[in-house]
Design an enzyme around this catalytic site. Structure first.
Site, PDB file in Angstrom:
ATOM      1  N   MET A 155     -52.622   9.722  22.037  1.00  0.00           N
ATOM      2  CA  MET A 155     -52.493  10.209  23.417  1.00  0.00           C
ATOM      3  C   MET A 155     -51.818   9.101  24.230  1.00  0.00           C
ATOM      4  O   MET A 155     -52.420   8.492  25.106  1.00  0.00           O
ATOM      5  CB  MET A 155     -53.863  10.560  23.992  1.00  0.00           C
ATOM      6  CG  MET A 155     -54.595  11.651  23.228  1.00  0.00           C
ATOM      7  SD  MET A 155     -53.945  13.284  23.577  1.00  0.00           S
ATOM      8  CE  MET A 155     -54.730  13.578  25.149  1.00  0.00           C
TER       9      MET A 155
ATOM     10  N   ARG B 111     -42.705   7.641  11.430  1.00  0.00           N
ATOM     11  CA  ARG B 111     -43.534   8.814  11.172  1.00  0.00           C
ATOM     12  C   ARG B 111     -43.627   9.526  12.509  1.00  0.00           C
ATOM     13  O   ARG B 111     -44.081   8.960  13.507  1.00  0.00           O
ATOM     14  CB  ARG B 111     -44.915   8.411  10.654  1.00  0.00           C
ATOM     15  CG  ARG B 111     -45.837   9.596  10.330  1.00  0.00           C
ATOM     16  CD  ARG B 111     -46.717   9.962  11.485  1.00  0.00           C
ATOM     17  NE  ARG B 111     -47.660  11.037  11.167  1.00  0.00           N
ATOM     18  CZ  ARG B 111     -48.481  11.601  12.042  1.00  0.00           C
ATOM     19  NH1 ARG B 111     -48.466  11.219  13.321  1.00  0.00           N
ATOM     20  NH2 ARG B 111     -49.295  12.550  11.688  1.00  0.00           N
TER      21      ARG B 111
ATOM     22  N   ASP C  17     -45.023  12.304  15.001  1.00  0.00           N
ATOM     23  CA  ASP C  17     -46.234  13.091  15.202  1.00  0.00           C
ATOM     24  C   ASP C  17     -45.910  14.463  15.810  1.00  0.00           C
ATOM     25  O   ASP C  17     -45.021  14.592  16.651  1.00  0.00           O
ATOM     26  CB  ASP C  17     -47.182  12.322  16.139  1.00  0.00           C
ATOM     27  CG  ASP C  17     -48.510  13.027  16.346  1.00  0.00           C
ATOM     28  OD1 ASP C  17     -49.263  13.143  15.363  1.00  0.00           O
ATOM     29  OD2 ASP C  17     -48.761  13.477  17.476  1.00  0.00           O
TER      30      ASP C  17
ATOM     31  N   GLU D  41     -44.425  15.256  10.957  1.00  0.00           N
ATOM     32  CA  GLU D  41     -45.682  15.969  10.724  1.00  0.00           C
ATOM     33  C   GLU D  41     -45.542  17.392  11.275  1.00  0.00           C
ATOM     34  O   GLU D  41     -45.786  17.629  12.452  1.00  0.00           O
ATOM     35  CB  GLU D  41     -46.855  15.252  11.403  1.00  0.00           C
ATOM     36  CG  GLU D  41     -48.178  15.953  11.168  1.00  0.00           C
ATOM     37  CD  GLU D  41     -49.170  15.767  12.315  1.00  0.00           C
ATOM     38  OE1 GLU D  41     -50.386  15.824  12.071  1.00  0.00           O
ATOM     39  OE2 GLU D  41     -48.728  15.601  13.463  1.00  0.00           O
TER      40      GLU D  41
ATOM     41  N   TRP E 130     -47.356  20.411  10.958  1.00  0.00           N
ATOM     42  CA  TRP E 130     -48.650  20.908  10.464  1.00  0.00           C
ATOM     43  C   TRP E 130     -48.820  22.348  10.922  1.00  0.00           C
ATOM     44  O   TRP E 130     -48.778  22.659  12.094  1.00  0.00           O
ATOM     45  CB  TRP E 130     -49.782  20.040  11.017  1.00  0.00           C
ATOM     46  CG  TRP E 130     -51.061  20.234  10.268  1.00  0.00           C
ATOM     47  CD1 TRP E 130     -51.943  21.256  10.386  1.00  0.00           C
ATOM     48  CD2 TRP E 130     -51.590  19.369   9.258  1.00  0.00           C
ATOM     49  NE1 TRP E 130     -52.982  21.093   9.509  1.00  0.00           N
ATOM     50  CE2 TRP E 130     -52.796  19.943   8.799  1.00  0.00           C
ATOM     51  CE3 TRP E 130     -51.149  18.182   8.696  1.00  0.00           C
ATOM     52  CZ2 TRP E 130     -53.580  19.351   7.805  1.00  0.00           C
ATOM     53  CZ3 TRP E 130     -51.929  17.597   7.719  1.00  0.00           C
ATOM     54  CH2 TRP E 130     -53.131  18.173   7.284  1.00  0.00           C
TER      55      TRP E 130
ATOM     56  N   SER F 185     -50.717  26.359   9.695  1.00  0.00           N
ATOM     57  CA  SER F 185     -51.737  26.996   8.878  1.00  0.00           C
ATOM     58  C   SER F 185     -51.115  27.756   7.720  1.00  0.00           C
ATOM     59  O   SER F 185     -50.112  28.452   7.881  1.00  0.00           O
ATOM     60  CB  SER F 185     -52.565  27.958   9.738  1.00  0.00           C
ATOM     61  OG  SER F 185     -53.519  28.645   8.943  1.00  0.00           O
TER      62      SER F 185
ATOM     63  N   GLN G  47     -41.354  27.686   4.181  1.00  0.00           N
ATOM     64  CA  GLN G  47     -40.073  27.955   4.827  1.00  0.00           C
ATOM     65  C   GLN G  47     -40.057  27.419   6.249  1.00  0.00           C
ATOM     66  O   GLN G  47     -39.039  26.919   6.728  1.00  0.00           O
ATOM     67  CB  GLN G  47     -39.791  29.459   4.847  1.00  0.00           C
ATOM     68  CG  GLN G  47     -38.413  29.819   5.395  1.00  0.00           C
ATOM     69  CD  GLN G  47     -37.289  29.333   4.502  1.00  0.00           C
ATOM     70  OE1 GLN G  47     -37.202  29.688   3.337  1.00  0.00           O
ATOM     71  NE2 GLN G  47     -36.415  28.494   5.047  1.00  0.00           N
TER      72      GLN G  47
ATOM     73  N   TRP H  23     -38.737  23.383  -3.287  1.00  0.00           N
ATOM     74  CA  TRP H  23     -37.513  23.882  -2.662  1.00  0.00           C
ATOM     75  C   TRP H  23     -36.579  22.764  -2.215  1.00  0.00           C
ATOM     76  O   TRP H  23     -35.382  22.867  -2.352  1.00  0.00           O
ATOM     77  CB  TRP H  23     -37.868  24.772  -1.461  1.00  0.00           C
ATOM     78  CG  TRP H  23     -38.227  26.166  -1.838  1.00  0.00           C
ATOM     79  CD1 TRP H  23     -38.300  26.689  -3.094  1.00  0.00           C
ATOM     80  CD2 TRP H  23     -38.579  27.219  -0.944  1.00  0.00           C
ATOM     81  NE1 TRP H  23     -38.679  28.004  -3.039  1.00  0.00           N
ATOM     82  CE2 TRP H  23     -38.856  28.360  -1.730  1.00  0.00           C
ATOM     83  CE3 TRP H  23     -38.698  27.316   0.441  1.00  0.00           C
ATOM     84  CZ2 TRP H  23     -39.236  29.581  -1.171  1.00  0.00           C
ATOM     85  CZ3 TRP H  23     -39.078  28.534   0.994  1.00  0.00           C
ATOM     86  CH2 TRP H  23     -39.342  29.649   0.198  1.00  0.00           C
ATOM     87  N   TRP H  24     -37.129  21.720  -1.626  1.00  0.00           N
ATOM     88  CA  TRP H  24     -36.281  20.637  -1.126  1.00  0.00           C
ATOM     89  C   TRP H  24     -37.002  19.315  -1.429  1.00  0.00           C
ATOM     90  O   TRP H  24     -37.508  18.642  -0.528  1.00  0.00           O
ATOM     91  CB  TRP H  24     -36.030  20.798   0.367  1.00  0.00           C
ATOM     92  CG  TRP H  24     -34.793  20.114   0.844  1.00  0.00           C
ATOM     93  CD1 TRP H  24     -34.059  19.167   0.201  1.00  0.00           C
ATOM     94  CD2 TRP H  24     -34.124  20.327   2.098  1.00  0.00           C
ATOM     95  NE1 TRP H  24     -32.985  18.769   0.964  1.00  0.00           N
ATOM     96  CE2 TRP H  24     -32.997  19.466   2.138  1.00  0.00           C
ATOM     97  CE3 TRP H  24     -34.360  21.150   3.191  1.00  0.00           C
ATOM     98  CZ2 TRP H  24     -32.135  19.407   3.217  1.00  0.00           C
ATOM     99  CZ3 TRP H  24     -33.499  21.101   4.262  1.00  0.00           C
ATOM    100  CH2 TRP H  24     -32.389  20.249   4.289  1.00  0.00           C
TER     101      TRP H  24
ATOM    102  N   ASP I 192     -56.089  12.178   9.518  1.00  0.00           N
ATOM    103  CA  ASP I 192     -56.686  13.391  10.090  1.00  0.00           C
ATOM    104  C   ASP I 192     -57.655  14.051   9.117  1.00  0.00           C
ATOM    105  O   ASP I 192     -58.766  14.412   9.476  1.00  0.00           O
ATOM    106  CB  ASP I 192     -55.589  14.396  10.446  1.00  0.00           C
ATOM    107  CG  ASP I 192     -54.882  14.052  11.745  1.00  0.00           C
ATOM    108  OD1 ASP I 192     -55.557  13.596  12.671  1.00  0.00           O
ATOM    109  OD2 ASP I 192     -53.660  14.229  11.817  1.00  0.00           O
TER     110      ASP I 192
END
Length: 900
Positions: free
Chosen positions: A549, A667, A669, A694, A696, A698, A715, A764-765, A777
């Site tokens: 944050m 990296r 976020d 990242e 992320w 579901s 994808q 795939w890649w 996390d």
């Protein structure tokens, strides 16, 4: 035609309130619908052809054709079909229905029941939580366990998801019933309705539904409901309390027994946008009798389908009307085009029409018209069909060859195998020429680096062309052309390909206050284990101690240490030959000051932005910028990267970190929050050795059961990488999720997709996939994301199976990332052995995988014909024959061999 796209929105922060923009004043419609028409950058190329090669047609059949080589000049015989293609057609359709909300008394005055239902077929989920007496604001909490209906799943620590279902045969509505005790300290039940099939969320007037159970919430600004103020329908306060209308602290002291609930039942109109898929097929041939061109168009669309069409004489594709005669039921439209009604097929399954055209024309242009508001095009462009046999396969560029529908093998006229082989042959010829030229002219590493950078950019561009027809990345075909070891020290943002990443912290590392100095002591040890890159925690001052944050970006005094200590640890890792990734949070930033409305959206420090730097569509922070280009993170102001001054400042800050601190890469976020094109801009400005985002999201589940096919999930990650033009990789969340289910449930068949390849991004890649099994996390004390009765942590890897996960990612392609906690644990010796296997056999991010077994209790693969491995309790031994295998290492349910 406008295509309506529904994007799923996932809760991304603890107790985050799901707020959405209102889309209608009458009907409940899914939120986050994009009504804008966006053409793909190369859309016109997908539907156009130039100087296509001639085709040799087998004499035995007219449906078996293969492309001729570039030197083949065999003419197409009259009567042969020289073009045939099937195009996919997609459009949205609004299905109208009803949802209901009902509150009724249970067996007595103390037990009540809230019911929510929907009569539109589908997989509906109630995403809900509660507010407790004394809570401030609009935060959600999880309800007591006894209040949760069967089948409910926890979402972090603030919500529950419960599937709707028919309670009895013949029921019109799928519904869910929530029982509660009025004597509890629950002040309200909050919910939104989620369509599991599309990921869309349904609210009322852009707000969460809130059913208040205490009267002091009656005038809360967040109280909404079916057909107006729901609180006015369901609450009847005692007259002694009728004067309490403000939000003072005294009102929060109302006792629960001073309320009287009154039951209600209300229905709301609801609209679900569904995608309807059809096809249109076109074939072209020469008439042997008349030398006319015969074009046959047919589709599985039904009803009055009109072809709006014309012809053109060259590649400029300028529409014109041909001379008569025209097909029956054809009219001239404004002297610019013709409109022909298609004729229904026998049996009513679609319609078709034959068009006879003079041979002087080069192309046939058309769109399909279903009604005045619905037009079907080819990726927002006119369909273009070549009318001459001399232009049937593109010879000039791979881009010109692609047409939507090429993956529809059942309707392809041109053999898919020959089509693919032709592309690969051209690539090989190009690479061979390129390679010989390089050997003659290019000796310096700088020149090699420059050339490889251009290759990487071209690869990303080629992927953007191919992705609409086939999800796999072209490098699978081209990987055979690569050397077993890419040139060293070449880093187009993705390193050399041999990187092994160490995450150098966990969620609690900040607690010591001197983490940089503690990590410095481990530098030599980590380097000796074989790690080449270390990922450090966020360096900036932050509202949260973990660093995610950030507030003042130029203030590098964090809970991990100060700026001098940061420089010290960076220098130490450089001394032992390791690269350093800085963890940068670009999506959001915490403000220093409040605006005139008391909203925190004014920033201080060196980057003293105002509310123009905040996106306009996050209701929590009243930004004055443009709408977000991604998903909002509701805990802090989301930064508007479309602003020139924002991008300029961020690039200067990143360059400062590179020069002042010595970071070698990034990296990134929460990259789901902003467009990947901005990431490309930042990376091109900072030229990192390695970068990973990242993204992320579901995975796909059906009532708690992971789906086998996770193509849609990977994808989305691939799409982000492509938006960044391949300048960064991404964490392979897909592979982590699949490993969870495969190892935990002994379902090792999950580790092979339908084409026999790894089922994650790595399949795939691979050169852009950063594989991992745990990070700060997931392997921390954060609350659960997917909760099971025996599992603690935030989507923690199945306990006791961590080494199976490492046996997979450390022997497979992709760039593996190893979690700090696992290195310095009882797993260390096993991890060290697997690291040695990877380095000794020069396994890299593009290594080839042959999956030889993927069954219920065993998975086995051979990598680069050098390493064989197996997971699971089932039996596997590498094949004996011309190649001898020697055992290297093993552990619980895994084993690894090397080629002798």
């Amino acid at each position: 035609m406008s295509t309506v796209t529904i994007r799923p929105l996932l809760p991304s922060y603890r107790r985050a309130n799901l707020n959405f923009r209102d889309r209608t004043n009458i009907l409940l419609k899914p939120n986050y619908i994009n009504y804008s028409i966006k053409s793909a950058p190369n859309a016109r190329r997908f539907c156009s052809f130039k100087k296509l090669q001639k085709i040799t047609v087998s004499s035995s059949t007219s449906t078996s054709t293969s492309p001729a080589t570039s030197t083949d000049t065999t003419p197409v015989r009259p009567g042969d079909v020289f073009f045939k293609e099937t195009f996919p057609l997609k459009r949205t359709h609004a299905v109208e229905g009803k949802m209901f909300v009902r509150l009724q008394k249970g067996k007595d005055e103390k037990n009540w029941q809230l019911s929510v239902g929907c009569n539109i077929p589908g997989k509906w989920i109630l995403h809900w939580g509660v507010s407790f007496v004394g809570d401030n604001g609009s935060e959600w909490d999880q309800p007591p366990k006894k209040m949760r209906p069967p089948g409910s799943v926890s979402i972090k620590d603030y919500a529950i998801e419960t599937p709707l279902k028919k309670l009895a045969e013949g029921d019109v509505f799928d519904q869910v019933n929530i029982d509660f005790d009025t004597r509890s300290d629950i002040a309200a039940i909050n919910f939104v309705l989620k369509d599991e099939e599309t990921g869309a969320w349904y609210q009322h007037r852009g707000r969460d539904f809130k059913v208040p159970l205490v009267d002091y919430l009656q005038h809360d600004g967040n109280v909404i409901g079916a057909l107006g103020q729901l609180s006015k329908m369901i609450l009847k306060a005692d007259t002694s309390q009728s004067g309490i209308q403000d939000s003072s602290s005294e009102s929060c002291e109302l006792k629960q027994e001073n309320k009287h609930l009154e039951g209600f039942y209300e229905e709301l109109p609801i609209v679900k946008e569904i995608i309807i898929e059809n096809t249109v097929s076109v074939s072209v041939r020469k008439c042997p009798e008349t030398a006319k061109t015969l074009l046959n168009l047919e589709t599985d669309l039904t009803g009055d389908v009109v072809v709006h069409w014309g012809v053109c004489r060259d590649d400029s594709k300028n529409w014109e009307i041909p001379a008569e005669p025209y097909p029956p039921e054809t009219i001239v439209f404004k002297n610019k085009a013709l409109r022909t009604l298609l004729q229904p097929k026998e049996g009513g399954k679609g319609c078709s029409r034959l068009f006879t055209l003079d041979e002087e024309f080069a192309g046939f242009l058309f769109v399909l018209k279903l009604n005045e508001n619905t037009w079907l095009k080819c990726m927002e462009n006119d369909f273009y069909i070549p009318l001459t046999s001399s232009s049937c396969l593109p010879a000039e560029s791979v881009q010109e060859m692609l047409i939507p529908g090429k993956a529809e093998e059942a309707t392809q006229e041109v053999s898919q195998t020959a089509y693919t082989a032709g592309i690969i042959k051209e690539i090989r010829n190009l690479v061979s020429d390129f390679s010989s030229d390089i050997s003659r002219k290019t000796k310096s590493k700088e020149a090699q680096k420059s050339i490889l950078l251009e290759i990487e950019k071209l690869a990303a561009e080629a992927y953007s062309i191919f992705r609409t027809t086939a999800p796999t990345f072209f490098e699978e075909a081209a990987v055979e052309l690569e050397e077993s070891k890419p040139p060293a020290k070449i880093s187009p943002g993705t390193g050399t390909g041999f990187e092994i990443l160490c995450q150098g912290f966990n969620w609690e590392s900040h607690k010591s206050g001197r983490w940089y100095m503690e990590l410095k002591e481990k530098a030599t040890e980590l380097s000796s284990l074989g790690f080449s890159v270390i990922w450090l925690p966020p360096p900036t001052e932050s509202v949260s101690p973990e660093g995610y944050m950030p507030r003042d970006l130029y203030n590098l005094s964090s809970r991990y240490g100060n700026i001098d200590e940061l420089k010290d640890v960076v220098n130490k890792f450089h001394d032992v030959g390791m690269k350093i990734l800085g963890d940068v949070v670009l999506n959001h930033r915490c403000a220093h000051y409040q605006n005139q409305n008391g909203v925190w959206n004014i920033f201080g420090g060196r980057l003293n932005w105002d509310d123009r730097a905040v996106v306009a569509d996050d209701p929590h922070f009243q930004g004055q910028g443009n709408k977000s280009s991604g998903d909002n993170f509701h805990a802090a102001p989301n930064i508007d990267h479309s602003q020139d001054f924002v991008r300029k400042d961020i690039k200067e800050w990143l360059c400062w970190l590179r020069n002042e601190i010595g970071y070698d890469g990034w990296r990134l976020d929460f990259v789901r929050g902003f467009w990947g094109g901005y990431v490309k801009d930042y990376l091109e400005a900072t030229e990192p050795y390695f970068a990973v985002g990242e993204y992320w999201d579901s995975l796909s589940y059906t009532y708690g059961e992971m789906d086998h096919n996770q193509d849609a999930h990977r994808q989305r990650i691939i799409d982000w990488i492509n938006a960044a033009s391949g300048t960064a990789g991404a964490f392979d969340v897909t592979t982590k999720g699949i490993l969870h289910s495969a190892l935990d449930r002994c379902e090792y068949w999950r580790l092979s997709d339908e084409k026999g390849k790894p089922p994650g991004v790595v399949g795939w890649w691979p050169s852009r996939a950063v594989t991992f099994i745990e990070n700060h996390d997931t392997g921390s004390t954060q609350y659960t994301f997917y909760v099971t009765p025996f599992l603690k942590g935030h989507w923690r890897f199945p306990g006791g199976r961590e080494m199976q996960g490492y046996a997979y990612i450390l022997t497979h392609p992709g760039t593996p990332s190893v979690f700090y906690d696992h290195i310095f644990s009882h797993y260390r010796q096993e991890i060290e052995a697997l690291l040695s296997v990877r380095k000794r056999n020069k396994i890299h991010c593009r290594s080839r995988v042959e999956i030889v077994k993927a069954e219920r209790d065993v998975y086995a693969a051979i990598i680069d014909e050098k390493v064989a491995m197996k997971l699971g309790p089932g039996h596997y031994e590498p094949p004996s024959g011309s190649q001898n295998w020697s055992f290297v290492t093993e552990g619980r349910d895994y084993k690894v061999w090397e080629a002798a």
